[in-house]
Each structure stands twice: as structure tokens, then as C-alpha cells.
Design an enzyme around this catalytic site. Structure first.
Site, short mmCIF file in Angstrom:
data_model
loop_
_atom_site.label_atom_id
_atom_site.label_comp_id
_atom_site.label_asym_id
_atom_site.label_seq_id
_atom_site.Cartn_x
_atom_site.Cartn_y
_atom_site.Cartn_z
N LYS A 88 0.75 -1.27 0.06
CA LYS A 88 0.02 0.07 -0.01
C LYS A 88 0.73 1.20 -0.04
CE LYS A 88 -3.42 2.39 2.47
NZ LYS A 88 -4.63 2.41 3.59
N LYS A 139 -2.25 -1.54 -3.90
CA LYS A 139 -3.15 -0.21 -3.88
C LYS A 139 -2.11 1.02 -3.98
CE LYS A 139 -5.67 1.83 -0.52
NZ LYS A 139 -6.59 1.62 0.87
#
Ligand code: PBG
Length: 321
Positions: A192, A245
Site C-alpha cells: 500500500k 494499492k
């Protein structure tokens, strides 16, 4: 002689025959924002056509899911009260816990994933417990355990820790196993990145940090190799599925991770990616359906099995056409 590649692009049937990437509704996970309160079904200003639902309005969501034939969601909660420690995040009767119970009762076939994080619940908006304005990593793990357990006890099918604190997967796995939830999988936001593409989400989830930023816990986008390392480490710690992400600007990472693991791999097609498409298509600068489908296929082409996307309901409709 040269090779005539155009032969296999001559018409739709031919193109269908030679394609090697597939997209189906089963790949899609739809993010949902549940707010504490009553009688709330309100469009989110930063995410056109996405809504805040209070629990009594969740039947509207269930109807939409049924119509689109989408059966997987990831839940985000917006509590009325926030404090330093994000107490509402692990309240057994908190907004997410009640939402899970409601959905599981009304539509038991919906697969419910929950985002496990503190930022929507803390007054300071950071993804952990602070000490001198910095996250205390190991103390935060104890809170994440409590949050994950409360979700699972309410009926969640899978938990997805998105806080990017070190050791969270091992810690949550241990906490779940201790209470005999051996069969509950953990979907880790393994790679992330600290990203400007989260802007619209922070507005939607009221989770913008009140000071500072998240760059000391989320990853620096100038890194490739560390992402692989972190993901492999999460897998070591017990992750069952890993997420990259954001999605669009990170397909190189998706492909590299695909090469390193056979586990399920997800991309999170985040709020800023969605908002850009919406803004451009509302101004007739791009064709929404064409653009979105192209994006979805690019995620699959890079090696993702599943896609978390605000476009899920629309994509489902287009796949039916
Ligand atoms: C936070 C969380 C974020 C998103 C999902 N979980 C945002 C953040 O780190 O600020 C972003 C999702 C999106 O942008 O659609 N725990």
C-alpha cells in the site's frame, strides 16, 4: 514475407477467439461506506454515484447488489464519535459490526470483507495509536487484533488490514487462531503506497489525518523491490490474499508480485482513479464504459485475480450487455 497479424483482429468473433485475458463479475469486490445514524442514503460528494448508507438503508444496497449480481463487498465504517484510540472500531455494537450482522441476516450469500484500520475512528485520523504524535506500532497491533476479532465475531468472512503497521498480519492471525477462527482468511494490503489517489476516499470516510501525513507507514512510490519484500513478508506472516494499492499506476508491482506468489492477488482501484474517470466522462472527454473496461482488463492482464472497485456495479451491467 512478413507476418499478417491483422488476420486475427478481423472481427469481434476472431478477436474473442484469440484473447487471453478474461474478466467476470466473480472478480469484482464492491467497496461500501456505512455510517452511524438513521435514514441516511446520501451521495458522496467526492465519489459520484457512490453513497453513504446508514444501516436501515442497507436494503437499497442489497437490491443494487442483487440486480448487478455482485456478491462480494468490502465495508468501511464511519462512526459518530471518534477518540484518540478509535474505540468505536472494536465496539461489538459499532457501526461496522451491526452492518455485518444486518447484511448476513438479510443476504447471507454476500461475502463480507472488512477493512481493518483505525483512521476512520481516531480523532487524529492516523492509522494507529499515537505517542508523541507518532504511531506506536506494537501498541497499535493490540488494537488491530481487537478490531479484526470484533468483525469476525459479528460474521465477517474475511478481514483486510490496511494500516501498514509492521507485524499486523502475524498479530491478527494469532488473535484469530486463539479464538478458533482458523478458517477466517486475511487479505493483506501488502503493498500500500502513500498516494495522492486516496484523496476522495478520505473525504468519503472522514479519515484525513489532522496533522502530518502517512508517509512513514505507507510505502514510498519510488520503491519497487521493497514492495515485493513487504508482500512476501506478509505472506510469511500468514496473509492468504495480498492487495496492491493503488492499481493503475502500480501495474508493474502487480506483475512482479504475480511472479513471486501463487496466492490470490487483488488490486484496489482506488477513489482517485474512480473520480478521474467520472470527472472526465462527465465532461465527455472520454467514454466511461470503454475506459473502465480497458482498466479492468489491464488489472487482469497484469496478473490480478480480483479487483476492488467503485465501478463494480457498472462493470457488472456492462458485462451483461
Ligand atoms: C485506510 C484506507 C484508505 C483507503 C482504503 N483504506 C485510505 C488511506 O490510507 O488514507 C483508500 C481507498 C480509496 O482511496 O479508494 N485505512
Amino acid at each position: 514475407m512478413f507476418k499478417r497479424y491483422k488476420k486475427t483482429r478481423i472481427n469481434q468473433s476472431m478477436r474473442d477467439l484469440v484473447r487471453d485475458v478474461y474478466l467476470s463479475k466473480e472478480d469484482l469486490i464492491y467497496p461500501v461506506f456505512v455510517v452511524e445514524g438513521e435514514n441516511i442514503y446520501q451521495e458522496i460528494s467526492t465519489l459520484p454515484n457512490q453513497y453513504h448508507y446508514s444501516i436501515d438503508k442497507l436494503p437499497i444496497l442489497l437490491k443494487k447488489l442483487k440486480k448487478a449480481n455482485i456478491d462480494k463487498i468490502i465495508l468501511f465504517g464511519l462512526p459518530k464519535e471518534k477518540d484518540e484510540c478509535g474505540k468505536q472500531a472494536y465496539n461489538p455494537n459499532g457501526v461496522i459490526q451491526e452492518a455485518i450482522r444486518f447484511i448476513k441476516k438479510e443476504a447471507p450469500d454476500i461475502f463480507v470483507i472488512t477493512d481493518v484500520c483505525l483512521c476512520e475512528y481516531t480523532s487524529h485520523g492516523h492509522c494507529g495509536i499515537l505517542e508523541d504524535e507518532v504511531i506506536n506500532n506494537d501498541l497499535t497491533l493490540e488494537y488491530l487484533n481487537k478490531i479484526a476479532l470484533s468483525h469476525v465475531k459479528a460474521g465477517a468472512d474475511m478481514v483486510a488490514p490496511s494500516d501498514m503497521n509492521d507485524g499486523r498480519i502475524k498479530s491478527i492471525r494469532h488473535a484469530l487462531d486463539k479464538e478458533n477462527y482458523h478458517y477466517i482468511p486475511i487479505m493483506s494490503y501488502g503493498a500500500k503506497y502513500a498516494s495522492s489517489f486516496y484523496g476522495p476516499f478520505r473525504e468519503a470516510a472522514c479519515s484525513a489525518p489532522q496533522f502530518g501525513d502517512r508517509k512513514y507507514y505507507q510505502m514510498d512510490y519510488r520503491n519497487t523491490k521493497l514492495a515485493i519484500d513487504e508482500v512476501l513478508n506478509d505472506i510469511d506472516e500468514g496473509a492468504d490474499i495480498v492487495i496492491v494499492k493503488p492499481a493503475l499506476a502500480y501495474l508493474d508491482i502487480v506483475q512482479k508480485i504475480r511472479d513471486k506468489t501463487n496466492l490470490g492477488l487483488a488490486v484496489y482501484n482506488v477513489s482517485g482513479e474512480y473520480a478521474m474517470v467520472k470527472a472526465a466522462s462527465q465532461q465527455d472527454l472520454i467514454d466511461e464504459k470503454g475506459t473502465v473496461l480497458e482498466m479492468m482488463y489491464s488489472f487482469k492482464r497484469a496478473g490480478a485475480n480480483m479487483i476492488i472497485t467503485y465501478h463494480a456495479l457498472d462493470v457488472a451491467g456492462w458485462l451483461d450487455e
